[in-house]
Design a protein around this motif. Sequence first.
Motif, PDB file in Angstrom:
ATOM      1  N   GLN A 256     -17.135 -94.906  74.187  1.00 40.19           N
ATOM      2  CA  GLN A 256     -18.127 -94.186  74.569  1.00 40.19           C
ATOM      3  C   GLN A 256     -17.757 -92.560  74.482  1.00 40.19           C
ATOM      4  O   GLN A 256     -17.167 -92.631  76.005  1.00 40.19           O
ATOM      5  N   ALA A 257     -18.227 -92.190  74.040  1.00 39.14           N
ATOM      6  CA  ALA A 257     -18.030 -89.851  74.505  1.00 39.14           C
ATOM      7  C   ALA A 257     -18.889 -89.823  75.380  1.00 39.14           C
ATOM      8  O   ALA A 257     -20.074 -90.501  75.851  1.00 39.14           O
ATOM      9  N   GLU A 258     -18.543 -88.894  75.843  1.00 38.31           N
ATOM     10  CA  GLU A 258     -18.531 -87.663  77.111  1.00 38.31           C
ATOM     11  C   GLU A 258     -20.783 -87.573  76.305  1.00 38.31           C
ATOM     12  O   GLU A 258     -21.256 -87.389  77.024  1.00 38.31           O
ATOM     13  N   ASP A 259     -20.521 -87.032  74.930  1.00 37.11           N
ATOM     14  CA  ASP A 259     -21.837 -86.421  74.576  1.00 37.11           C
ATOM     15  C   ASP A 259     -20.938 -86.599  73.448  1.00 37.11           C
ATOM     16  O   ASP A 259     -20.467 -87.265  72.466  1.00 37.11           O
ATOM     17  N   LEU A 261     -21.828 -84.226  70.615  1.00 47.32           N
ATOM     18  CA  LEU A 261     -20.853 -83.558  70.458  1.00 47.32           C
ATOM     19  C   LEU A 261     -19.742 -83.749  70.268  1.00 47.32           C
ATOM     20  O   LEU A 261     -18.997 -83.173  68.760  1.00 47.32           O
ATOM     21  N   ALA A 262     -18.725 -84.638  71.508  1.00 42.36           N
ATOM     22  CA  ALA A 262     -17.707 -85.277  71.658  1.00 42.36           C
ATOM     23  C   ALA A 262     -17.962 -86.689  70.441  1.00 42.36           C
ATOM     24  O   ALA A 262     -16.170 -86.615  69.680  1.00 42.36           O
ATOM     25  N   ASN A 265     -17.210 -85.169  66.645  1.00 45.86           N
ATOM     26  CA  ASN A 265     -15.560 -84.770  66.889  1.00 45.86           C
ATOM     27  C   ASN A 265     -14.731 -85.515  66.857  1.00 45.86           C
ATOM     28  O   ASN A 265     -13.795 -85.682  66.584  1.00 45.86           O
TER      29      ASN A 265
ATOM     30  N   ALA B  80     -12.404 -83.369  71.519  1.00 42.75           N
ATOM     31  CA  ALA B  80     -13.213 -84.116  71.818  1.00 42.75           C
ATOM     32  C   ALA B  80     -12.390 -84.786  70.368  1.00 42.75           C
ATOM     33  O   ALA B  80     -11.928 -86.090  70.256  1.00 42.75           O
ATOM     34  N   LEU B  81     -11.937 -83.635  69.436  1.00 44.80           N
ATOM     35  CA  LEU B  81     -11.618 -84.331  67.697  1.00 44.80           C
ATOM     36  C   LEU B  81     -10.173 -84.847  67.992  1.00 44.80           C
ATOM     37  O   LEU B  81      -9.621 -86.205  67.998  1.00 44.80           O
ATOM     38  N   ASN B 109     -17.041 -79.123  78.772  1.00 47.97           N
ATOM     39  CA  ASN B 109     -17.422 -80.784  79.190  1.00 47.97           C
ATOM     40  C   ASN B 109     -15.794 -82.113  78.987  1.00 47.97           C
ATOM     41  O   ASN B 109     -15.639 -82.742  79.780  1.00 47.97           O
ATOM     42  N   HIS B 110     -15.513 -81.489  77.729  1.00 52.17           N
ATOM     43  CA  HIS B 110     -14.835 -82.146  76.630  1.00 52.17           C
ATOM     44  C   HIS B 110     -13.178 -82.352  77.488  1.00 52.17           C
ATOM     45  O   HIS B 110     -12.449 -83.043  78.388  1.00 52.17           O
ATOM     46  N   HIS B 113     -13.688 -84.463  80.801  1.00 49.85           N
ATOM     47  CA  HIS B 113     -14.088 -86.142  80.301  1.00 49.85           C
ATOM     48  C   HIS B 113     -12.281 -86.473  80.096  1.00 49.85           C
ATOM     49  O   HIS B 113     -11.836 -87.894  80.188  1.00 49.85           O
ATOM     50  N   ARG B 117     -10.282 -89.319  80.966  1.00 48.00           N
ATOM     51  CA  ARG B 117      -9.830 -90.417  79.799  1.00 48.00           C
ATOM     52  C   ARG B 117      -8.034 -90.869  80.064  1.00 48.00           C
ATOM     53  O   ARG B 117      -7.901 -91.464  80.140  1.00 48.00           O
TER      54      ARG B 117
END
Lengths: 578, 279
Positions: A256-259, A261-262, A265, B80-81, B109-110, B113, B117
């Motif tokens: 489960q990503a933060e949004d 966009l994440a 990616n 994120a990637l 934001n990434h 998180h 994480r």
Amino acid sequence: MNSAQACDISLAITGSGGAGTITAGELLLSLAGKNGCFGMMRRSFGPQIRGGEAAALVRISHTPVECMNDHFDLLLALDWRNADRFAEEIRLHPGSLIIADPAAGQIPDSIAGLGVDIIEVPMKKLAKEIPAGRPNMIALGLLAHWLGFCSDEAARLITEVFGRKGEEIVNGSQAAFRQGFTEPLIVEAREARPRPEPGEPAFTGARWHFNGNQGCGLGALRGGIRFAAAYPITPASDLLEWLAPRLEQFGGSLVQAEDELASINMVIGASYGGIASMTATSGPGFALMTEAMGLAVASEIPAVVINVMRGGPSTGIPTKSEQVDLNMAIYGLHGDAPHLVLGALDHADCILTTEWSVRLAEALQTVAIVLSDQNLAQSTVLIPEPEYELPPIKSRAIADPDENYQRYQETRSGVSPMAIPGTAGSTYVADGLEHTESGKPSTAAADHAKQLDKRLRKVEDFDYGPHWADIRGEGETAIVTWGSTTAAVREAASRLAARGDRVKVIALRLLLPASPDKLAAELEGVSRVLIVEQSHSAQFHRYLRAYYDIKAMTHTLARPGPQPLTPGEIVDQVEQWS
Amino acid sequence: MDNAARPIPIRPRDYKSEIKPVWCPGCGDFAVLNAITKALAFLELPREDVSFITGIGCSSRIAAYTSVYGFHGVHGRALALASGLKAARPDLTVLVAGGDGDGLSIGGNHFIHACRRNMDMTYIIMDNEVYGMTKGQASPTTAPDWADSKLTPQGTGIRPFQPAGLALTAGASFIARGFTGDPNGLARMLVEAIEHKGFSFVQALSPCPTFRPEQMEWKHQVRGFEQETTSDPIEAVQRIQADDGMSTGVIFRRQYPVFQPGGKSGDCMLESIESEFLI
């Protein structure tokens, strides 16, 4: 009800949220399956998190059905508190039967005034007399009796559904079901009226019971997806919730990503790592993902994005269906970004289309967008076990260790073998910047042209085979459609055929790249084409105009949600055109 | 793969590619590249087992200048990637880098998180308090009165982020600040960061000679933290708050649970899932 209707009944169970209408509907559908029937069920909710209103819309038939009918033959109301809210969704006719609780108050004039047939049963009172008994299980018993079902399997189904809630609830529910099933009021009412007869099932093979979101999930697993990243959004969340534990069973995972966009990616990152990966979302989340989809196209990383469409724009109508992200799926990527867009045509097709999309994305190293919608995603069908055969597709081309490895090497097909991190000697940097064959950033016109051609060629020259569309029937009139409206179109075509009007139904599954030659061949001898879609701005019609040369006379039935198109609307459109 | 037949590159230059950097002469990012290659050589990590993920901006070009696997993605989304890659491929050593704008503005934001994480990876923000690739705009670490950008001619008027403090409150388990004027110190810090199990954040003060020439004076302002690394977040936050942002060293290190999804048996058959659909 006459005997023709007896084989095809549409009924609605309404009540306040929490009254258990959906549970009763689901159990009824399962019981229908045990009684040799087919069917489907749609859930209708208000926007409230808890409370509000809920309706189970169920169609039960002796032949497989994939869409709701135009009218409802039976309405069972646990209460009347939200009767107005459902008026446009549950269209009754003068012959409709109403089963209502007299304690729930007066039947609204808008319904009583139709001249409907009414049976009053004190469901609430009967339930109260049973420990842990609930009116919805009384209602289930009443309906099962009315439909002429054998009740043998009901106890087991109830145990399956309520087992987690403990013995008291299971016993109370089973007792309430029996009470409803044997209630003298319904027994007498059934004997006094023309009634549905169970008859002999036309099909005795295996039946599957699933919704479109689960269908897409299964297709993804069949295609080889082992990683997903996603952000919760209605109506895609149930797909993700279904997938999460099952991916783990396969040794994969869902993050489960933060949004959004994440999410997209993360999918690109995991796929770069050699693992087939996907995300699922709906319109607003899909909009957020479009930038990174461009990255996946440019860096040639396979990625599958399922968009379970809902009413838009903006937050729109999250709990209802529309086919309105076609424009965004086709045109939404920045730059010249060849990619794949596929639309699932019905519940069984959710499995096929998603599996095919995964295999195509992996083989062609690009983005495959799968368009489903709320209509498919959150309705459950009871159909023969889906069977299909996809043409063999090569799996992802993996590079061997090679000191002179070139990630974006020119090849005839346009597909270049991909080195997976961990492979010695073939290290490279994947890039969203335009690049040379080795992956080095470049602004040179020749490099740009070479890579643009390569990315286009691999997608456009691929032989997609016969699955580009689902084609049924022959006729001078053709209906061209896509996505979840296909089921209503097919049913309209069979109604027209029954009265001698032959109609050919062409439902496009592969939307991008377009197949203009194949469609032209299918339209040979067709003099007029009706284009059917659920979009206010006729996105599909405009898409056809952009990519296909349709010589026949065309007409468009394009209307927005929130209610799904019905077969009757389409039949009317064809008849009015004469 | 046959490990025995594979020579392990041990020289820092073995981790560099043939591509000539786009960076301006005097750019601090050259030193970050040197520090990374030194750290990788020290750790003797096979090139193919390292993946270097970057965003967009001057500093994010760095992946292409190394000879490990890499991904130069979109602006702000490197973490994120990288998180997706690490989730799918826990066997890889994952490095992530980018600038202050990439990591703290569009990718903010990434960043928080990723700290929370706590996946096992190392993230380097090459901080020059400016957007260089787009020719000199204020970033989230730029002082409020810096008025040299045409986009904010009066200055931003907004107090800057303190990246280390942000990382701490967001839950990062390893927080360090280094300086490109001391590439060997930065390399040692990166070795620690890579070896740390969990999310390691390294802020590398990396002067921009083109748009922030005054940063060339940093070499006279930077000094080491007087205190040793702490595992106490309260102490760490006090230290970060009391500092002017120019002290270097490993500020905070603590073991938090590392997020690594999946890893179940994987012996499931499709048939067993399909049987759920059977009525």
